[in-house]
Structures are given as C-alpha cells and as structure tokens.
Scaffold this active site. Structure first.
Site, PDB file in Angstrom:
ATOM      1  N   ASP A  38      -9.034 -24.328  15.990  1.00 41.85           N
ATOM      2  CA  ASP A  38     -10.145 -23.532  15.970  1.00 41.85           C
ATOM      3  C   ASP A  38     -10.621 -23.359  14.546  1.00 41.85           C
ATOM      4  OD1 ASP A  38     -11.760 -21.163  15.863  1.00 41.85           O
ATOM      5  OD2 ASP A  38     -10.068 -19.820  16.736  1.00 41.85           O
ATOM      6  N   ASP A  39     -11.773 -23.810  14.467  1.00 38.84           N
ATOM      7  CA  ASP A  39     -12.615 -23.863  13.157  1.00 38.84           C
ATOM      8  C   ASP A  39     -11.968 -25.076  12.066  1.00 38.84           C
ATOM      9  OD1 ASP A  39     -13.696 -21.839  13.973  1.00 38.84           O
ATOM     10  OD2 ASP A  39     -12.780 -20.383  12.648  1.00 38.84           O
ATOM     11  N   CYS A  78     -16.925 -19.688  18.272  1.00 38.33           N
ATOM     12  CA  CYS A  78     -15.943 -19.741  19.093  1.00 38.33           C
ATOM     13  C   CYS A  78     -16.116 -19.681  20.632  1.00 38.33           C
ATOM     14  CB  CYS A  78     -14.839 -18.606  18.883  1.00 38.33           C
ATOM     15  SG  CYS A  78     -14.349 -18.687  17.110  1.00 38.33           S
ATOM     16  N   ARG A  82     -16.093 -22.484  23.764  1.00 43.07           N
ATOM     17  CA  ARG A  82     -14.839 -22.411  24.856  1.00 43.07           C
ATOM     18  C   ARG A  82     -15.486 -22.457  26.173  1.00 43.07           C
ATOM     19  NH1 ARG A  82     -10.256 -21.446  21.454  1.00 43.07           N
ATOM     20  NH2 ARG A  82     -11.272 -21.571  19.477  1.00 43.07           N
ATOM     21  N   LYS A 131      -5.407 -19.156  22.210  1.00 42.51           N
ATOM     22  CA  LYS A 131      -6.786 -18.165  22.196  1.00 42.51           C
ATOM     23  C   LYS A 131      -7.780 -18.331  23.371  1.00 42.51           C
ATOM     24  CE  LYS A 131     -10.815 -17.629  19.073  1.00 42.51           C
ATOM     25  NZ  LYS A 131     -11.493 -17.944  18.051  1.00 42.51           N
ATOM     26  N   HIS A 133     -10.595 -15.969  24.357  1.00 39.02           N
ATOM     27  CA  HIS A 133     -11.902 -15.675  23.536  1.00 39.02           C
ATOM     28  C   HIS A 133     -13.007 -15.894  24.820  1.00 39.02           C
ATOM     29  CE1 HIS A 133     -14.023 -15.065  19.814  1.00 39.02           C
ATOM     30  NE2 HIS A 133     -14.000 -13.998  20.522  1.00 39.02           N
ATOM     31  N   SER A 156     -10.089 -13.981  18.846  1.00 35.89           N
ATOM     32  CA  SER A 156      -9.955 -14.453  17.651  1.00 35.89           C
ATOM     33  C   SER A 156      -8.698 -13.677  16.779  1.00 35.89           C
ATOM     34  CB  SER A 156     -11.018 -14.674  16.359  1.00 35.89           C
ATOM     35  OG  SER A 156     -12.039 -15.373  17.070  1.00 35.89           O
ATOM     36  N   HIS A 240      -8.201 -20.905  12.102  1.00 33.41           N
ATOM     37  CA  HIS A 240      -9.063 -19.540  12.117  1.00 33.41           C
ATOM     38  C   HIS A 240      -8.509 -18.623  11.051  1.00 33.41           C
ATOM     39  CE1 HIS A 240     -11.520 -15.984  12.848  1.00 33.41           C
ATOM     40  NE2 HIS A 240     -12.154 -16.736  13.783  1.00 33.41           N
ATOM     41  N   ASP A 292     -13.210 -26.819  18.165  1.00 35.62           N
ATOM     42  CA  ASP A 292     -14.038 -25.594  18.972  1.00 35.62           C
ATOM     43  C   ASP A 292     -15.353 -25.720  18.030  1.00 35.62           C
ATOM     44  OD1 ASP A 292     -13.325 -24.240  16.819  1.00 35.62           O
ATOM     45  OD2 ASP A 292     -13.282 -22.512  17.924  1.00 35.62           O
ATOM     46  N   ASN A 293     -15.234 -25.961  16.604  1.00 33.54           N
ATOM     47  CA  ASN A 293     -16.635 -26.086  15.798  1.00 33.54           C
ATOM     48  C   ASN A 293     -16.274 -26.448  14.551  1.00 33.54           C
ATOM     49  OD1 ASN A 293     -16.270 -22.867  16.719  1.00 33.54           O
ATOM     50  ND2 ASN A 293     -15.879 -23.303  14.539  1.00 33.54           N
ATOM     51  N   LYS A 313     -19.561 -24.125   9.987  1.00 34.61           N
ATOM     52  CA  LYS A 313     -19.460 -23.297  11.279  1.00 34.61           C
ATOM     53  C   LYS A 313     -20.674 -22.333  11.264  1.00 34.61           C
ATOM     54  CE  LYS A 313     -16.631 -19.527  13.210  1.00 34.61           C
ATOM     55  NZ  LYS A 313     -15.306 -18.823  13.247  1.00 34.61           N
TER      56      LYS A 313
END
Length: 458
Positions: A38-39, A78, A82, A131, A133, A156, A240, A292-293, A313
């Site tokens: 995540d991130d 996010c 996904r 996660k 989301h 998150s 994250h 994810d990004n 992001k």
C-alpha cells in the site's frame, strides 16, 4: 546381485515418477499468490534502485524470476486500484472510481467477477488477508466476492471503525475501548479494527503486529491447502501511514521508520517463498509482488520514493501509477528476466484465466493476457495497439501508447517521450502536434465507450 540392484533401482524410479505424476495431477492447476503493498514507491525495492532500504528477499525473487520496469496500477489511489486488480478492468468501468470510506454506502458491485470468483469455479481455495477497501458492509466484504476467508483491516489503517459492524463475542478490546465506545459514531482516525470473516476480533488493532500476523495467516493458509490449488491475495496495510513496524524491525533501516516497514514486508515475502519451496510448491505457484499506487508526498520521512519518476500518489504522472513488480514461478518464468513492456494490474485476471483455463467475465475486460511477457518471450505489450489509460477518479487524464504519453488536465496538454524522458521533464506537445491530436482522439473515443458501458452503475 547387480541384476537385483538394477531391478530394485528401476522399480524405485518408477514408483517415484508415479508418485510425482499423482501429485502433479492432484494439483495440476497452478497456485496463485499476489502480494499487494500500500503506497510503496517505485524505487522502494533494492532491485528498483533504493539506496538505503535493504530487500534481499525481493532482490532474490527478481534474480529467480522477472522484473517489470513499466508496470502500472490502474489508479493513483487505494480503492480504485484494488477494484482494477481483482476485476481486470479500469476502476470507472466497474463502479469504483473513488476511495471508499467506512460508514458510507457502496462497494465493489457483486455483479463484477473477481479473480477469486473466477477461481472458485475451478475449485480453488481462496483467501484475502490484509487491506480490503472495497466496501465495509457485509454484502461487499471479501466473503461475498469469492473469498473463502478474510483476515485484516477492511480499509486504510488511518481510517475509523464502522460503528454498526459485527463484533465477535471473543473480541479483544484494547486502549480502554468497549463495545459502547465502538458503537459511537465519533471519528477516531487510526483506531481501526482487525476483522476475521465479517466480525471484529480486535479493536483497535495493534498495528505494530500487522505485517507479522498477516504473514502468519498467509503461511497457515498455504499449509492448509498445499494438496489443492489455492489463491492467496495478501494485501499489506503498510506502508500506508500511519507507519508501524514490529520491535524486531523497528530502528533497523537507514531509511528510518518507512525503511523499517519495507524491510519487514521483505521479510514477509521471504517467509512465503521459503514456505512454498519447503512444501515443493514453488514449481507450481505463480507469485506476484507489486504495489497499489505510488508513494505519499510527505516531508516527515514517512513517504516513499518514486525516483527517477515524476509525481506521487493522487497524480497521473508516472510516480503516481508506475509501480515495482516482480514475479516468480520456478521452471516457468526464466530467471533473471527484465521486461520493459507496458503491463498493468488489470492484466492479472486475464492472465490467470489463461493459466487456469477459467472462463473470462461476460462483460468487457480491459486487461490483456500477459503470460507471454511473464514467460520471458520477446513479445510487444498487448497494450501497444490500444494504449494504456491513466484515470484520476472518473476523469481520464492521460494515455500511453508505445513510448509516447499525453497528459491533458486543466493545467494544459503535456506530451512526453518516456523512452527518452522517464522523469517527464520535457513537454514536447508543441513540437509534435500530430501526435498530440492522435492521442487526444484516442482518449476521447475510449472515454466515450467507457462511460456508455458504465451506465449501469450511474
């Protein structure tokens, strides 16, 4: 005597081959493991150039498998990213163009076929750990989207609890919380629940233990399903913010807490690969690691790095959506391969469908089968003809076709040659008006088609 030994050797060899064939037939379809951070920034892995973060397990994974240099998430945030991974389509097409918040209605429509839904038709065991989301109401949770089991935070780790969520009778309350305080509508950012299936089992969760506990659950799932095909979707809550690392990893990285977090994720990846090898599943398992990004643009050291890319992001510059990607499958993916063709998370569902002989969704799917690229064949990207599109929420802001990328926002039109200028520092729009016109037309046509197809979710 020699003849007896020879006969015994032949019989032993025959039985060994027969046993191997039985095992192969019993689990002839490949296992699928997707690890989604995540991130995490493009540079935040050793083999992608991180100067301070040590990731020996991911580096070794790249040595044994393939590294993608031009791999994209389908969104710079996010929830949409996904939704895209699990459905094989751009987020706007499947009705999740924005981040989904707890306490609010909505989620990934259950009409959409996820990778887990698809693999259940092939008798796969399926698990989502980490996660989610994609909607925190029971009708949108993983167990309603093709997953046999779920364990993790439904959104998150900086968000707040859904006050009407189901709570286990054996729930562990921490930090003075009670069922009454959980039920209050007051927003408590960063105090999030740990959920198993559809019930809260800990509130607030001790986030310093998350990566370790997610890993333990993942290893349990692999061991429990080693005799049959399985799909493991491990979506780490980190890096994250707020960042947390266990005592074992805290203070160990030269990159501060952010580096500690990444190095613990690397440890987790190592445990998964080690377990697959010990169980002799590595020759029948496709393992994919990506993010994810891009990273947060934070000045306190808690954000990652997308260098040499531009942006972060929330943005449709490369740094917001181009992410690290490593894949391994012993004997199927050539070791030490590097692929510079355009590929994306939306390509995973079609690729997995190809590998498992699964039926594709009846609806339009934007992703392409990239198995030839994963297998190390010198093929052009399947997106070379139709292009790859960059969305910010529901707005189509950019397109990449070959080496050219056009970005069209309120700030104006930008054109970059990514082969020569990966940092998007030189705007060539005025020098190449015909290319600009061609790419704008491509964006307009795709946007019109997408909005027509998406009317069912308006």
């Amino acid at each position: 005597m020699q003849r007896i030994k020879l006969v015994a050797f032949i019989i032993t060899a025959f039985l060994s081959c027969k046993t191997a064939l039985i095992a192969q037939n019993k689990n002839s379809k490949p296992n699928i493991v997707i690890v989604f951070t995540d991130d995490q920034g493009y540079q935040d892995v050793g083999v992608f150039g991180s100067p301070l973060i040590k990731t020996p397990n991911l580096d070794k994974m790249a040595e044994k498998g393939i590294k993608f240099t031009d791999f994209y998430s389908a969104s710079p945030v996010c929830s949409p990213s996904r939704a895209a991974l699990l459905t094989g389509s751009y987020p706007t097409r499947v009705g999740v163009p924005v981040v989904l918040w707890p306490n609010l209605p909505g989620g990934l429509p259950t009409e959409e076929l996820t990778i887990a839904d698809m693999l259940k038709t092939q008798n796969y065991a399926t698990a989502c750990i980490g996660k989610w989301h994609l909607g925190d109401k029971e009708e949108y949770m993983p167990t309603a989207q093709g997953f046999d089991m779920y364990y993790g935070i439904p959104y998150s780790n900086d968000m707040s609890v859904y006050p009407k969520a189901k709570v286990s009778e054996k729930v562990l309350f921490r930090e003075g919380m009670t069922i009454d305080s959980l039920r209050q509508k007051k927003w408590r950012g960063g105090l999030v629940p740990l959920t198993e299936q559809n019930e809260i089992i800990e509130y607030p969760v001790d986030q310093s233990t998350l990566t370790q506990r997610y890993t333990k659950k993942a290893l349990e799932f692999i061991n429990e399903n080693k005799e049959d095909p399985f799909f493991l979707y491990l979506a780490h809550s980190m890096p994250h913010v707020p960042l947390y690392a266990s005592a074992e990893f805290k203070g160990k990285s030269k990159r501060g807490l952010y580096g500690d977090v990444i190095q613990e994720i690397d440890w987790s990846m190592g445990k998964i690969l080690e377990t697959l090898e010990a169980l002799k599943l590595d020759e029948n398992t496709l393992v994919i690691f990506t993010s994810d990004n891009g990273p947060w643009n934070l000045k306190n050291g808690h954000g990652g790095s997308a260098l040499p890319l531009r942006g972060y992001k929330f943005q449709t510059y490369e740094g917001g959506m181009r992410v690290p990607m490593i894949a391994q499958w012993k004997g199927a993916i050539p070791a030490g391969t590097v692929c510079s063709e355009v590929a994306s998370t939306i390509d995973l569902l079609p690729t997995i469908a190809h590998l498992t002989n699964s039926d594709m969704p009846e609806e339009i799917v934007d992703g392409k089968n990239i198995w030839p690229l994963l297998a190390g064949k010198k093929k052009a990207s399947p997106h070379k003809k139709d292009g790859f599109f960059y969305f910010k929420e529901s707005t189509l802001e950019a397109v990449r076709k070959g080496d050219w990328k056009l970005r069209w926002t309120e700030e104006g039109i930008e054109l970059y040659n990514l082969a020569e200028d990966v940092s998007e520092s030189q705007n060539l729009a005025e020098a190449h008006p015909k290319i600009v016109q061609k790419l704008i037309k491509m964006m307009d046509e795709f946007d019109a088609e997408l909005k027509t197809d998406n009317m069912r979710y308006q």
